[in-house]
Design a protein around this motif. Structure first.
Motif, PDB file in Angstrom:
ATOM      1  N   PRO A  92     -34.413  -1.218  -6.580  1.00 43.59           N
ATOM      2  CA  PRO A  92     -34.965  -1.249  -7.812  1.00 43.59           C
ATOM      3  C   PRO A  92     -33.828  -0.432  -8.696  1.00 43.59           C
ATOM      4  N   ARG A  93     -33.946  -0.416 -10.094  1.00 45.77           N
ATOM      5  CA  ARG A  93     -33.137   0.591 -10.777  1.00 45.77           C
ATOM      6  C   ARG A  93     -33.157   1.929 -10.238  1.00 45.77           C
ATOM      7  N   VAL A  94     -32.048   2.643 -10.758  1.00 45.05           N
ATOM      8  CA  VAL A  94     -31.993   4.126 -10.468  1.00 45.05           C
ATOM      9  C   VAL A  94     -32.209   4.589 -11.889  1.00 45.05           C
ATOM     10  N   PRO A  95     -33.495   5.409 -11.936  1.00 49.56           N
ATOM     11  CA  PRO A  95     -33.772   5.861 -13.178  1.00 49.56           C
ATOM     12  C   PRO A  95     -33.020   7.029 -13.458  1.00 49.56           C
ATOM     13  N   ALA A  96     -32.948   7.309 -14.745  1.00 48.38           N
ATOM     14  CA  ALA A  96     -31.907   8.263 -15.418  1.00 48.38           C
ATOM     15  C   ALA A  96     -32.212   9.424 -14.975  1.00 48.38           C
ATOM     16  N   PHE A  97     -33.408   9.831 -14.907  1.00 53.96           N
ATOM     17  CA  PHE A  97     -33.784  11.348 -14.236  1.00 53.96           C
ATOM     18  C   PHE A  97     -33.137  11.664 -13.108  1.00 53.96           C
ATOM     19  N   ALA A  98     -33.179  10.522 -12.362  1.00 54.06           N
ATOM     20  CA  ALA A  98     -32.619  10.787 -10.837  1.00 54.06           C
ATOM     21  C   ALA A  98     -31.200  11.170 -11.046  1.00 54.06           C
ATOM     22  N   LEU A  99     -30.530  10.370 -11.897  1.00 50.69           N
ATOM     23  CA  LEU A  99     -28.990  10.407 -11.913  1.00 50.69           C
ATOM     24  C   LEU A  99     -28.575  11.998 -12.437  1.00 50.69           C
ATOM     25  N   ARG A 100     -29.564  12.174 -13.683  1.00 48.19           N
ATOM     26  CA  ARG A 100     -29.322  13.757 -14.112  1.00 48.19           C
ATOM     27  C   ARG A 100     -29.401  14.846 -13.181  1.00 48.19           C
ATOM     28  N   VAL A 101     -30.318  14.601 -12.311  1.00 47.98           N
ATOM     29  CA  VAL A 101     -30.517  15.685 -11.249  1.00 47.98           C
ATOM     30  C   VAL A 101     -29.149  15.656 -10.243  1.00 47.98           C
ATOM     31  N   ALA A 102     -28.820  14.476  -9.927  1.00 54.16           N
ATOM     32  CA  ALA A 102     -27.807  14.153  -9.018  1.00 54.16           C
ATOM     33  C   ALA A 102     -26.417  14.752  -9.515  1.00 54.16           C
ATOM     34  N   LEU A 103     -26.180  14.390 -10.907  1.00 48.53           N
ATOM     35  CA  LEU A 103     -25.069  14.509 -11.340  1.00 48.53           C
ATOM     36  C   LEU A 103     -24.794  15.247 -12.591  1.00 48.53           C
ATOM     37  N   GLY A 104     -25.943  15.954 -12.952  1.00 43.36           N
ATOM     38  CA  GLY A 104     -25.888  16.987 -14.172  1.00 43.36           C
ATOM     39  C   GLY A 104     -25.511  16.401 -15.229  1.00 43.36           C
ATOM     40  N   GLU A 105     -24.694  17.072 -16.051  1.00 41.84           N
ATOM     41  CA  GLU A 105     -24.160  16.515 -17.477  1.00 41.84           C
ATOM     42  C   GLU A 105     -23.123  15.210 -17.715  1.00 41.84           C
ATOM     43  N   PHE A 106     -22.751  15.022 -16.450  1.00 42.56           N
ATOM     44  CA  PHE A 106     -21.711  13.886 -16.298  1.00 42.56           C
ATOM     45  C   PHE A 106     -22.560  12.715 -16.273  1.00 42.56           C
TER      46      PHE A 106
END
Length: 301
Positions: A251-265
């Motif tokens: 499935p798509r990787v949700p935006a919130f998960a990316l923000r948790v993993a990568l922060g501001e980047f």
């Protein structure tokens, strides 16, 4: 300037682009010098120290062009305030070092190709952007603007300066594609976030060819080094899976998960992008070896 055989100094020779560029330039008959930190240990090396802005102008006396690629990786680590400061200083200090040395070198016709990024334009949505667009907002835009402004000493001294506003480079090994291929081969690659963000990709083969083209031209100023047809994240991942003959299983990787993993980047470097096009290159007559993302991916994989 005879562009058939140039004496060219290159920074960032161990990076994705630099490690491919040096042998390509030599294969074309150019004499290449590698700028290295610390004492020079070989005949083809010149010593410099961007952290202290040290580069002997006399070392560039017989150099026709400098190709400046060095800089700390944008997405290599989470964006802490300390890491962001290092990213900025690695670009500004290195560019000022090269520019100041070129300005002080014995007078002759010279060219500086200085790397920049498509992040210069900030977050632009689906709006088509060419080199006439202004700088955007955000950390990446601020870095690119300062990066390009650091070429000012060379410009003032009459050096021909080209800033290479580079998009994600698709290469057989490493870089942007290197992070995606293992998942794609397992069928586990999926779009990041909405999938609607644009990626101004370019193949490594075209990047090297653009450098040769620009060296032999009379261009100056900003040049978008991007493919002519930028695609969305969903289009890129779908095309890569098609090229590899893999189904999409994840499935798509949700935006919130990316923000948790990568922060501001995550917001500036992954979830948003630029629909940047190479207007200057195309107007100058450059013809892309890989004009579509599918052609680039088939070459790179």
């Amino acid at each position: 300037m005879d562009t058939d055989r140039l004496r060219i100094a290159v920074t960032g020779t161990h990076g994705l682009i630099g490690s491919a560029l040096v042998p390509a330039l030599r294969a074309s008959g150019h004499d290449v010098l590698r700028l290295v930190r610390g004492p020079a240990g070989a005949d083809d090396e010149l010593s410099w120290d961007p952290a202290t802005r040290t580069l002997d102008p006399a070392a560039l006396a017989d150099v026709d062009a400098v190709i400046h690629l060095a800089g700390l990786g944008i997405g290599d680590r989470r964006w802490t305030p300390a890491y962001k400061a290092r990213v900025l200083s690695s670009r500004v200090d290195g560019t000022l070092t090269v520019s100041t040395a070129l300005a002080a070198a014995p007078e002759r016709q010279r060219t500086l190709l200085s790397m920049s990024g498509s992040g210069y334009y900030g977050i632009t949505g689906d709006r088509v952007i060419d080199e006439t667009a202004p700088a955007g907002a955000g950390f990446l835009a601020e870095v690119c603007k300062a990066w390009e402004e650091a070429t000012a000493p060379a410009v003032a001294a009459g050096v021909r300066v080209i800033t290479l506003r580079t998009g994600p480079v698709l290469a057989p090994q490493g870089g942007f594609l290197g992070r995606m291929l293992p998942l794609a081969r397992l069928g586990l690659l999926s779009p990041l976030g909405s999938g609607r963000q644009f990626l101004p990709w370019v193949s490594l083969a075209d990047y090297l060819a653009v450098i040769a083209f620009v060296l032999g031209s009379d261009l100056s100023g900003p040049v978008n080094v991007t493919g002519p047809l930028p695609v969305t994240m969903a289009e890129l991942t779908g095309t890569l899976l098609k090229v590899l003959g893999r189904p999409r299983l994840a499935p798509r990787v949700p935006a919130f998960a990316l923000r948790v993993a990568l922060g501001e980047f995550a917001d500036e470097g992954v979830l948003n992008g630029q629909r940047a096009v190479p207007a200057v290159l195309e107007a100058a007559g450059y013809r892309f070896e890989h004009p579509t993302v599918e052609a680039a991916l088939r070459w790179a994989t």
